[in-house]
Each structure stands twice: as C-alpha cells, then as structure tokens.
Design a protein around this motif. Structure first.
Motif, PDB file in Angstrom:
ATOM      1  N   GLY A 153       7.622   0.285  -3.249  1.00  0.00           N
ATOM      2  CA  GLY A 153       6.832   0.680  -2.087  1.00  0.00           C
ATOM      3  C   GLY A 153       5.343   0.847  -2.282  1.00  0.00           C
ATOM      4  O   GLY A 153       4.631   1.174  -1.333  1.00  0.00           O
ATOM      5  N   GLN A 154       4.845   0.629  -3.482  1.00  0.00           N
ATOM      6  CA  GLN A 154       3.413   0.803  -3.694  1.00  0.00           C
ATOM      7  C   GLN A 154       2.631  -0.347  -3.041  1.00  0.00           C
ATOM      8  O   GLN A 154       2.868  -1.514  -3.355  1.00  0.00           O
ATOM      9  N   SER A 155       1.706   0.006  -2.163  1.00  0.00           N
ATOM     10  CA  SER A 155       0.824  -0.981  -1.500  1.00  0.00           C
ATOM     11  C   SER A 155       1.633  -2.141  -0.918  1.00  0.00           C
ATOM     12  O   SER A 155       1.384  -3.310  -1.202  1.00  0.00           O
ATOM     13  N   PHE A 156       2.595  -1.829  -0.107  1.00  0.00           N
ATOM     14  CA  PHE A 156       3.496  -2.861   0.418  1.00  0.00           C
ATOM     15  C   PHE A 156       2.987  -3.500   1.705  1.00  0.00           C
ATOM     16  O   PHE A 156       3.416  -4.581   2.071  1.00  0.00           O
ATOM     17  N   MET A 157       2.049  -2.810   2.399  1.00  0.00           N
ATOM     18  CA  MET A 157       1.551  -3.326   3.679  1.00  0.00           C
ATOM     19  C   MET A 157       0.218  -4.034   3.514  1.00  0.00           C
ATOM     20  O   MET A 157      -0.618  -3.643   2.695  1.00  0.00           O
ATOM     21  N   ARG A 158       0.000  -5.047   4.350  1.00  0.00           N
ATOM     22  CA  ARG A 158      -1.301  -5.682   4.436  1.00  0.00           C
ATOM     23  C   ARG A 158      -2.225  -4.796   5.275  1.00  0.00           C
ATOM     24  O   ARG A 158      -1.786  -4.106   6.191  1.00  0.00           O
ATOM     25  N   ASN A 159      -3.512  -4.830   4.959  1.00  0.00           N
ATOM     26  CA  ASN A 159      -4.471  -3.936   5.614  1.00  0.00           C
ATOM     27  C   ASN A 159      -4.535  -4.139   7.127  1.00  0.00           C
ATOM     28  O   ASN A 159      -4.683  -3.182   7.887  1.00  0.00           O
ATOM     29  N   GLN A 160      -4.423  -5.386   7.567  1.00  0.00           N
ATOM     30  CA  GLN A 160      -4.510  -5.664   8.992  1.00  0.00           C
ATOM     31  C   GLN A 160      -3.384  -4.972   9.760  1.00  0.00           C
ATOM     32  O   GLN A 160      -3.595  -4.374  10.823  1.00  0.00           O
TER      33      GLN A 160
END
Length: 397
Positions: A153-160
């Motif tokens: 789950g670390q940094s799993f999403m894109r910033n947008q």
C-alpha cells in the motif's frame, strides 16, 4: 375562498350604518323642526331632496360596487377551483408515472437470482436475498484488499487521482482520507465487474490513470487466486493463504505473480499447488448483469422525482420516502457503497446539475435514501462520515 370575507365586512358594515342614518333622517328633521310653519316645508323638502340626491347616488354606486365585488370573489373562487382541479389532474398523472416506476423497480428486485455454492451444496437466492449475499461478498473483497494493502500500500495512488478524491472530500466536508475512498472504490468495482480474464483488460484500462501499475496488477492476481467455493481443496488453500502472516504471504505471492504466465509452474502451499487456483473460475465473478440495470433504473426514478418542479419539497419527499420504503436495508447499504465508487458518485458526492434550476442533484441527501442501513457501519466504513447530512434511522434510536 369565502365570498364574504374580512374585506367585505369592512366595507359593508359602514354602508349599513349609513343607510340607517339616511332612513332615520326625516324623522329627526320632523322632530327638530316642529316649531316651523309647515307651509314652508315645500322649500325644506326641495332642500332636503337636493341634499339627499347625491347621497342616494353614492348609495347606488356602493351597491353597484358590492355587486361587482361579489362577482370578483366568485371569479377568484372559480380560478382557485380551476387551479385545484389542475393540481389534482397533474398529481394523478404524476402518480401514475411514478408508481409505474415503483412497479418496475419491484420487478427488477423480484427478477434477481443468484446461484452460489454454500457450505455443502449449490444454493439459489432470489429477490431481496440476493442483495444480502452480494453485500457479504463486498465485505470479503474489501477485507482481502485491506490485507493486500498492508503489503503493497505504500504510494499506491497516482497524484491526479489522489487530488480528485481530495477535491470530493473537501467539497462535501467529509471526515475521511483519500486512501479510505480509494480502497472502497477498488473493492466495489472488483465486486461489480469481477476479476475473470475477460474483465481484467477492462479494469486495467479503467484503473490505469488511478493506481500505480505494479500495485493494481498484483492486486488483480491476488484476487484471482480465490476460486469459487465448489473447488473445495483450492478454496481451502486460499483460506490458508489469506490467514497467513503478511510477512509469510508476501514471498509466496511474489513467486506466483512473477510466474503467472509460466505454464506448469508450481507453488506448493498446504499440500496443494496453489498456482492452479489461477486456472479455475473466480470467486468474484462480477454482478454487472444484476446490478447495472437495477441502479440505472433506481437513479432515473429519483432523478425524475427531483426534476418535477410543480411538486412542493414536502410532496417530493413523500414520494421519495415511498420509493425508499421499497428498498431493503441491504439494498440501501449496497447503494451507499455504490455511491462511493467511481460508478456511483453522481448519486450525491459528485452530483449532476439541473440545467433549469442550476441546482445540484444530490439524491441521497435530498431524500434520505439510505436512512435504514443496517447498523452504523460496514466493517470500518462508517455511514455518517460519508453522508453527514443524512438522517439515519440508527440516530433516532
């Protein structure tokens, strides 16, 4: 509307007093002027007639006014009666359409059926029971994704995508995180479309701009390892795997994911080749064919009600409550979850705009559609955090 209302009496009573004074006037003159020579009364009569003529004309004008007043009030009453008649005709026409929508909704529920392997045999669910079974599957999927998330789950999403969720949270003043929102979106979307091979390509395109490729690709493989329950030994192998410590799970899963396209690969776990789980029918087969039409019709029914500008807010809420009464508690809870996913944000959290009134079409908040959800939360997903303006039944208790 009454013909002789307050305004009428304000005018009529002084008029009656005036008439009585006119009638009494000759007697008053007679009593006061007895000492005069009545031979001169002709002149007095002429004087009296000259003085009273205008008053009699005024009285006639007042009577004419009163006649017009009565006619005016009668016309007003006729207009009001016509408005009431038109309102009744409109309500009758609206009710016919609206209750037809309710009838179609009930048919959609009745037509629901789902055959699934139970503890020992295949079991068939029909009608409202289907929603409870689907709701249970969401709970399982969400729990398993949370388990996977502990590893990757670390940094799993894109910033947008993260910024988009942040905007929704801030606009609706929600006390939740972007991560909470994203995990619900993932779980519900997988539940809706399933994780079979024919869904994988579609889901990859759908989530490509939201999640990091490595995270999403591994998550799909992770859920594909869970087979249908009728594959007893394989299903038990999955249960053994999912209950391992996350540190034990990671190397086993990494090997399977890395070699997922290698024919004949073996990954032994609990005396089974766990790798074979990828080749059988998936536990999450999808419910698009069950829920797609159901939610489209329900959304359009509430939107139809919302856009009826000739109804008062009280009347709209009454009809909205009538439709809500057709939804079981689990239907309402599934609607709640649907509305938090990318598939259903337009229900409330990212609403459409009425082009005529320029008003946001927030259906769930406007009609308390999820008022009767079971309990106060689904696992760790608290209803009130996402819909603070809904008057939930559990708050009344």
């Amino acid at each position: 509307m009454k013909t002789f209302d307050k305004k009428f009496w304000i005018i009529f009573i002084p008029f009656i007093i005036f008439i009585l004074m006119v009638i009494y006037f000759p007697y008053w003159v007679r009593d006061e002027l007895l000492f005069y020579d009545f031979n001169d009364m002709g002149q007095i009569g002429d004087t009296f007639g000259g003085l009273m003529g205008p008053f009699i004309g005024i009285a006639g004008g007042i009577l004419t006014f009163l006649a017009f007043w009565v006619q005016y009030k009668a016309n007003e009453q006729q207009k009001d009666d016509l408005k009431i008649q038109r309102k009744r005709e409109y309500l009758s026409s609206f009710e016919t359409k609206f209750f037809e929508l309710i009838r179609l909704h009930r048919e959609n529920v009745t037509d629901q059926n789902y055959t699934k392997f139970g503890k020992t045999e295949m079991e068939k669910y029909q009608g409202r029971k289907v929603f409870r079974v689907i709701h249970k599957e969401f709970e399982e999927c969400y729990t398993e994704i949370k388990r996977f998330h502990k590893i990757y789950g670390q940094s799993f999403m894109r910033n947008q995508y993260k910024n988009k969720l942040k905007s929704i949270i801030e606009k609706n003043k929600l006390n939740v995180s972007e991560e909470d929102f994203a995990l619900i979106d993932l779980a519900y979307t997988f539940l809706f479309f399933g994780v079979a091979k024919d869904s994988e390509a579609f889901l990859t395109i759908k989530f490509k701009q939201k999640f990091n490729d490595d995270y999403f690709g591994k998550l799909v493989t992770f859920l594909q390892l869970k087979p249908k329950m009728q594959y007893g030994k394989m299903y038990n192998c999955w249960k053994y795997f999912i209950n391992l410590n996350v540190l034990e799970m990671k190397p086993i899963f990494e090997n399977i994911h890395t070699n997922r396209r290698v024919s004949g690969y073996e990954a032994h776990l609990n005396h089974m080749n766990f790798f074979n789980n990828l080749a059988v029918e998936k536990y999450y087969g999808g419910h698009q064919h069950r829920l797609g039409h159901y939610y489209r019709h329900l959304f359009q029914s509430y939107k139809f009600l919302f856009n009826e500008n000739d109804l008062t807010d009280e009347e709209k809420y009454f009809f909205g409550k009538t439709l809500r009464a057709q939804l079981s508690n689990y239907e309402q809870s599934l609607l709640f979850l649907n509305s938090l996913s990318n598939l259903g944000l337009k229900w409330d959290l990212k609403p459409e705009i009425n082009p005529i009134t320029n008003k946001e079409i927030r259906l769930i908040s406007e009609y308390n559609i999820i008022k009767n959800v079971p309990g106060i939360q689904v696992l760790d997903i608290t209803y009130k955090k996402y819909y603070p303006n809904v008057e939930f039944e559990f708050e009344d208790n």
